[in-house]
Design a protein around this motif. Structure first.
Motif, PDB file in Angstrom:
ATOM      1  N   ARG A 195       7.066   4.046  10.246  1.00 40.64           N
ATOM      2  CA  ARG A 195       6.074   3.353  11.077  1.00 40.64           C
ATOM      3  C   ARG A 195       6.791   2.265  11.869  1.00 40.64           C
ATOM      4  O   ARG A 195       7.098   1.185  11.377  1.00 40.64           O
ATOM      5  CB  ARG A 195       4.906   2.762  10.275  1.00 40.64           C
ATOM      6  CG  ARG A 195       4.016   3.818   9.659  1.00 40.64           C
ATOM      7  CD  ARG A 195       2.723   3.199   9.113  1.00 40.64           C
ATOM      8  NE  ARG A 195       1.817   4.218   8.618  1.00 40.64           N
ATOM      9  CZ  ARG A 195       1.728   4.606   7.342  1.00 40.64           C
ATOM     10  NH1 ARG A 195       2.489   4.037   6.441  1.00 40.64           N
ATOM     11  NH2 ARG A 195       0.877   5.539   6.979  1.00 40.64           N
ATOM     12  N   SER A 302      -1.627  -6.148  -1.478  1.00 43.00           N
ATOM     13  CA  SER A 302      -1.757  -5.381  -0.242  1.00 43.00           C
ATOM     14  C   SER A 302      -0.365  -5.107   0.307  1.00 43.00           C
ATOM     15  O   SER A 302       0.491  -5.996   0.321  1.00 43.00           O
ATOM     16  CB  SER A 302      -2.574  -6.167   0.781  1.00 43.00           C
ATOM     17  OG  SER A 302      -2.594  -5.494   2.023  1.00 43.00           O
ATOM     18  N   ARG A 314       4.641  -6.274   6.846  1.00 42.69           N
ATOM     19  CA  ARG A 314       4.512  -5.185   5.863  1.00 42.69           C
ATOM     20  C   ARG A 314       5.442  -5.471   4.689  1.00 42.69           C
ATOM     21  O   ARG A 314       6.581  -5.019   4.633  1.00 42.69           O
ATOM     22  CB  ARG A 314       4.800  -3.837   6.506  1.00 42.69           C
ATOM     23  CG  ARG A 314       4.417  -2.669   5.595  1.00 42.69           C
ATOM     24  CD  ARG A 314       4.252  -1.374   6.339  1.00 42.69           C
ATOM     25  NE  ARG A 314       3.962  -0.261   5.434  1.00 42.69           N
ATOM     26  CZ  ARG A 314       2.756   0.027   4.970  1.00 42.69           C
ATOM     27  NH1 ARG A 314       1.719  -0.706   5.329  1.00 42.69           N
ATOM     28  NH2 ARG A 314       2.578   1.047   4.155  1.00 42.69           N
ATOM     29  N   ASP A 537       3.888   6.320  -2.217  1.00 40.04           N
ATOM     30  CA  ASP A 537       2.808   6.459  -1.249  1.00 40.04           C
ATOM     31  C   ASP A 537       2.709   7.946  -0.932  1.00 40.04           C
ATOM     32  O   ASP A 537       3.652   8.533  -0.386  1.00 40.04           O
ATOM     33  CB  ASP A 537       3.109   5.681   0.039  1.00 40.04           C
ATOM     34  CG  ASP A 537       3.139   4.180  -0.183  1.00 40.04           C
ATOM     35  OD1 ASP A 537       2.574   3.719  -1.187  1.00 40.04           O
ATOM     36  OD2 ASP A 537       3.737   3.475   0.655  1.00 40.04           O
ATOM     37  N   ALA A 539       0.078  11.561   0.179  1.00 37.86           N
ATOM     38  CA  ALA A 539      -1.128  12.084   0.820  1.00 37.86           C
ATOM     39  C   ALA A 539      -0.978  13.594   0.919  1.00 37.86           C
ATOM     40  O   ALA A 539       0.097  14.160   0.674  1.00 37.86           O
ATOM     41  CB  ALA A 539      -1.311  11.473   2.203  1.00 37.86           C
ATOM     42  N   GLN A 543      -3.063  14.228   6.492  1.00 37.27           N
ATOM     43  CA  GLN A 543      -3.790  12.979   6.294  1.00 37.27           C
ATOM     44  C   GLN A 543      -2.940  11.800   6.758  1.00 37.27           C
ATOM     45  O   GLN A 543      -1.710  11.817   6.643  1.00 37.27           O
ATOM     46  CB  GLN A 543      -4.156  12.799   4.819  1.00 37.27           C
ATOM     47  CG  GLN A 543      -5.179  13.800   4.315  1.00 37.27           C
ATOM     48  CD  GLN A 543      -5.544  13.573   2.856  1.00 37.27           C
ATOM     49  OE1 GLN A 543      -4.743  13.073   2.067  1.00 37.27           O
ATOM     50  NE2 GLN A 543      -6.757  13.949   2.480  1.00 37.27           N
ATOM     51  N   THR A 544      -3.624  10.766   7.260  1.00 35.63           N
ATOM     52  CA  THR A 544      -2.943   9.553   7.729  1.00 35.63           C
ATOM     53  C   THR A 544      -2.813   8.522   6.621  1.00 35.63           C
ATOM     54  O   THR A 544      -1.771   7.895   6.459  1.00 35.63           O
ATOM     55  CB  THR A 544      -3.712   8.932   8.911  1.00 35.63           C
ATOM     56  OG1 THR A 544      -3.801   9.887   9.959  1.00 35.63           O
ATOM     57  CG2 THR A 544      -3.008   7.677   9.420  1.00 35.63           C
ATOM     58  N   HIS A 545      -3.888   8.344   5.845  1.00 40.13           N
ATOM     59  CA  HIS A 545      -3.906   7.304   4.823  1.00 40.13           C
ATOM     60  C   HIS A 545      -3.337   7.837   3.508  1.00 40.13           C
ATOM     61  O   HIS A 545      -3.624   8.969   3.106  1.00 40.13           O
ATOM     62  CB  HIS A 545      -5.330   6.789   4.603  1.00 40.13           C
ATOM     63  CG  HIS A 545      -5.911   6.143   5.827  1.00 40.13           C
ATOM     64  ND1 HIS A 545      -5.496   4.914   6.270  1.00 40.13           N
ATOM     65  CD2 HIS A 545      -6.846   6.571   6.711  1.00 40.13           C
ATOM     66  CE1 HIS A 545      -6.172   4.592   7.376  1.00 40.13           C
ATOM     67  NE2 HIS A 545      -6.989   5.589   7.664  1.00 40.13           N
ATOM     68  N   THR A 546      -2.554   6.996   2.857  1.00 36.59           N
ATOM     69  CA  THR A 546      -1.915   7.382   1.605  1.00 36.59           C
ATOM     70  C   THR A 546      -2.617   6.729   0.417  1.00 36.59           C
ATOM     71  O   THR A 546      -3.374   5.771   0.574  1.00 36.59           O
ATOM     72  CB  THR A 546      -0.438   6.958   1.596  1.00 36.59           C
ATOM     73  OG1 THR A 546      -0.352   5.527   1.724  1.00 36.59           O
ATOM     74  CG2 THR A 546       0.329   7.614   2.739  1.00 36.59           C
ATOM     75  N   TYR A 576      -5.314  10.610  -6.802  1.00 36.82           N
ATOM     76  CA  TYR A 576      -6.185  11.027  -5.697  1.00 36.82           C
ATOM     77  C   TYR A 576      -7.608  11.268  -6.187  1.00 36.82           C
ATOM     78  O   TYR A 576      -8.589  10.860  -5.549  1.00 36.82           O
ATOM     79  CB  TYR A 576      -5.615  12.294  -5.045  1.00 36.82           C
ATOM     80  CG  TYR A 576      -6.223  12.608  -3.698  1.00 36.82           C
ATOM     81  CD1 TYR A 576      -5.632  12.156  -2.529  1.00 36.82           C
ATOM     82  CD2 TYR A 576      -7.399  13.359  -3.590  1.00 36.82           C
ATOM     83  CE1 TYR A 576      -6.181  12.434  -1.289  1.00 36.82           C
ATOM     84  CE2 TYR A 576      -7.960  13.642  -2.354  1.00 36.82           C
ATOM     85  CZ  TYR A 576      -7.342  13.174  -1.208  1.00 36.82           C
ATOM     86  OH  TYR A 576      -7.903  13.453   0.023  1.00 36.82           O
ATOM     87  N   THR A 579      -9.421   8.093  -6.798  1.00 34.89           N
ATOM     88  CA  THR A 579      -9.787   7.389  -5.565  1.00 34.89           C
ATOM     89  C   THR A 579     -10.936   8.068  -4.835  1.00 34.89           C
ATOM     90  O   THR A 579     -11.886   7.409  -4.388  1.00 34.89           O
ATOM     91  CB  THR A 579      -8.562   7.302  -4.627  1.00 34.89           C
ATOM     92  OG1 THR A 579      -7.493   6.636  -5.311  1.00 34.89           O
ATOM     93  CG2 THR A 579      -8.907   6.521  -3.360  1.00 34.89           C
ATOM     94  N   TYR A 580     -10.877   9.399  -4.720  1.00 38.10           N
ATOM     95  CA  TYR A 580     -11.840  10.116  -3.873  1.00 38.10           C
ATOM     96  C   TYR A 580     -12.796  11.025  -4.654  1.00 38.10           C
ATOM     97  O   TYR A 580     -13.734  11.589  -4.072  1.00 38.10           O
ATOM     98  CB  TYR A 580     -11.096  10.955  -2.825  1.00 38.10           C
ATOM     99  CG  TYR A 580     -10.293  10.116  -1.864  1.00 38.10           C
ATOM    100  CD1 TYR A 580     -10.919   9.313  -0.916  1.00 38.10           C
ATOM    101  CD2 TYR A 580      -8.908  10.103  -1.912  1.00 38.10           C
ATOM    102  CE1 TYR A 580     -10.189   8.537  -0.038  1.00 38.10           C
ATOM    103  CE2 TYR A 580      -8.160   9.322  -1.032  1.00 38.10           C
ATOM    104  CZ  TYR A 580      -8.807   8.541  -0.101  1.00 38.10           C
ATOM    105  OH  TYR A 580      -8.074   7.771   0.769  1.00 38.10           O
TER     106      TYR A 580
END
Length: 686
Positions: A195, A302, A314, A537, A539, A543-546, A576, A579-580
């Motif tokens: 990034r 964070s 970051r 990290d 995904a 997917q964009t978010h990890t 995962y 979380t989801y």
């Protein structure tokens, strides 16, 4: 070493000092005005108030706002950038966001001016292969040009340097050979992570802070040593750990939330000792109100934080929400007739109107003074002998009462209601809006003004009780003494799990462990234990978010045994699904980054040594008229530090001590626990 351990937290208004005598476990505190522009004189003055002979000090740990202030006020050094051709404007383009979503206005100026961002030929591809070797002649010419333009620091920002730092390493070596100081930052050293904007931003901000922060820390260290200090000087990081001053000078961006992080660490330790694992902290100083949440004993970290718009850092940081609602925040009425609090603050100089130092606009502190909640004859911090109540009344009447057609007392109550509403909103943001029920949490107010608003937060948010620490005004300074030594590392892997090279990932893990252990070995501090943790990290492809995936990794005699692909897949599925609530059938699992942490657990002192030793009946020192809601109450005033363990004080009451004032409203009571904390909760049925 045995002797005194000292924590120093420099805030916008006061400098707080917590002194622990390791031999007998006793502690003392000091609170002195923060000195501007150089904070070092207030720092040393606070220490000398408690320890005259600096040779008796074993460790000094500092929570600093020098980096935070330099970023917010844009007072860092003139900085240059040497980057890959075509990437000159990454810092300006960001993520194509803007300060205000709607409308045509709202620009952003990065901390590095465009004329000081120079391009050089080089190109490394995302797979780590080098298409174009770096032109070192162009690098040297760019460095000389930046130096001639007056730049004090320089950042080297090359494309995909996280995947292969070879070009960037060569350029950094060339620049360091000719740069007149050590302020040269490289993105592959600061953040070897994918990034582009986040890596460039973090590195540029590190360079921007280096001259300011390293100069400040070096002045402090030299002043300590010239006074006879021969112990260890350490700095609190934004992740809640501490690091050596040398590391802090090299990586000042890691101190961006240093001071507030120390307070959260102390709050977590105090609350856990008292039997509370779920805590919402509220640090109210003279300038701001900082809120954080601790769930099941774990602080929220964070991976990325915006210090201000466009200033993205970051690095792991404790999640802290900050609003401009401190004791010095100015109350004002806008053109529409609405009462506002902050974000402008009177700070430490001139301070609230009651200080009598030239400010004529009312603050939150002035409202508390007018309503009798702060003793005008004993202001905290030793700043003044007496507060000017009449001046505070006149300012509130002029700037709030008359415009809103309210009496002076009604205007003061209105100021507190608006301030309390803003603070409650910050608490809801970190709790309710993130799925946490505040009824399961206790509220821990600290800072000089936090305990004056505890009852209001219970009523506004629905929290069951509050716990006021023994020394709330210097909690962040106490956190400096408590904090562990921690180093975080990151490395982009960017591969499918099915294609993972376990040996290569194991080499990264081993390098992180070796670096972390070397830093712990270099410290002069004793550690009770050393802990190593790894996360990925990850995904699904597309997917964009990890999601963060904790790994169970064995480390024997310093050697890392990396997990295989099957173990990583199992760990990802568990994380995962948690979380989801589901997994994606036939989804391909992807690893983006490896994150490692090496922590040296520092010895914790027994908080029960802070408990009061007094026994006997509980008698108030005096009574005073204090305004609550619509009425004035005869309110008992107690010396808080002399209250015995088990004492129950029914409201309305005020507990005074040198570093803060604790307010117990009429419907509440306070009980002193075994550690000297005051638990504030609704009165028991009589």
């Amino acid at each position: 070493m045995t002797g005194h351990m000292i924590g120093v937290d420099v805030g916008g208004t006061f400098t707080d000092v917590f002194v622990l005598n390791e031999e007998d476990g006793t502690a003392t505190v000091a609170k002195v005005p923060t000195t501007r522009p150089d904070q070092s004189s207030g720092f040393l003055d606070g220490i000398r108030r408690e320890v005259s002979d600096l040779s008796e000090i074993a460790v000094v740990v500092h929570g600093t706002t020098a980096g935070t202030n330099a970023l917010l006020e844009r007072k860092g050094a003139k900085t240059g950038v040497i980057c890959t051709q075509g990437l000159r404007d990454v810092l300006e383009m960001r993520r194509r966001d803007r300060p205000r979503t709607w409308g045509l206005r709202g620009g952003f100026e990065p901390v590095v001016d465009r004329r000081d961002r120079l391009e050089v030929p080089e190109r490394t591809l995302a797979d780590g292969s080098i298409r174009t070797r770096v032109d070192l002649g162009a690098v040297r010419a760019a460095a000389n040009q930046l130096r001639d333009q007056g730049c004090e620091a320089v950042a080297i920002l090359f494309a995909n340097a996280y995947a292969n730092p070879e070009n960037e390493t060569a350029a950094v070596a060339a620049v360091r050979d000719i740069w007149p100081n050590p302020h040269v930052s490289a993105s592959s050293e600061i953040l070897p992570e994918i990034r582009e904007f986040e890596r460039f931003s973090t590195t540029a901000l590190n360079a921007y802070l280096q001259p300011e922060v390293s100069g400040y820390l070096n002045r402090l260290e030299n002043a300590l040593h010239s006074g006879g200090f021969d112990g260890e000087f350490m700095i609190v990081q934004s992740n809640g750990g501490v690091m050596g001053v040398g590391t802090a000078c090299q990586l000042p961006v890691r101190t961006a939330l240093s001071g507030p992080a120390a307070g959260v660490i102390a709050a977590g330790y105090i609350a856990q000792s008292a039997g509370f694992d779920n805590v919402i902290t509220g640090d109210m100083g003279g300038t701001s109100f900082d809120v954080s949440l601790i769930a099941e004993g774990q602080t929220m970290l964070s991976a990325q934080t915006s210090i201000d718009f466009g200033m993205v850092v970051r690095n792991p940081m404790i999640e802290i929400t900050t609003i401009g609602a401190g004791g010095g925040s100015i109350a004002w009425v806008d053109k529409g007739g609405l009462l506002n609090i902050g974000p402008e603050s009177a700070g430490s100089n001139p301070g609230p109107v009651a200080y009598g130092l030239g400010n004529d606009r009312p603050t939150v502190t002035d409202a508390n003074v007018v309503l009798g909640r702060i003793d005008p004859d004993n202001p905290i911090g030793g700043k003044l002998e007496r507060l000017d109540v009449e001046a505070a009344r006149q300012a509130i009447d002029t700037h709030v009462g008359q415009p809103l057609d309210l009496s002076t007392v009604e205007a003061a109550e209105a100021i507190l209601r608006v301030a309390n509403s803003r603070m409650a909103g910050a608490i809801r943001l970190v709790s309710i809006e993130r799925g946490f029920d505040p009824k399961r949490f206790v509220f821990m107010p600290f800072g000089g003004g936090g305990a004056l608003h505890a009852g209001a937060m219970l009523a506004e948010v629905g929290i069951a009780r509050a716990i006021v620490p023994r020394y709330p005004g210097v909690t962040s300074a106490m956190g400096c003494v408590i904090a562990d030594m921690r180093q975080d590392f990151v490395q982009t892997i960017n591969t499918l799990v099915s294609q993972l090279d376990s040996t290569a990932m194991g080499a990264f893990m081993q390098d992180h462990v070796d670096q972390g252990m070397a830093l712990l070995d270099a410290a002069r501090t004793t550690f009770e234990a050393r802990e190593i943790s790894f996360k990925l990290d990850m995904a699904y492809v597309g997917q964009t978010h990890t999601v963060p995936v904790p790994l169970t990794v064995t480390v024997s005699d310093g050697k890392v045994n990396p997990p295989d692909s099957a173990a990583i897949e199992q760990a990802f599925d568990a994380a995962y699904n948690a979380t989801y609530g589901r997994l994606l059938k036939n989804g391909m699992r992807r690893i983006l980054n490896l994150r490692s942490a090496v922590t040296g657990k520092r010895p914790k002192f027994d908080l029960s040594t802070l408990a009061p030793s007094t026994r006997g009946p509980v008698e108030p020192m005096a009574t005073r008229k204090v305004h609550f809601a619509q009425n004035w109450y005869d309110t008992a005033i107690f010396d808080r530090l002399s209250l015995p363990v088990g004492a129950v004080i029914k409201g309305p009451a005020i507990l005074t001590q040198p570093d803060t004032t604790v307010l117990i409203e009429p419907h509440l009571q306070g009980c002193v626990d075994a550690y000297g904390n005051t638990i504030i909760e609704p009165k028991e049925a009589e």
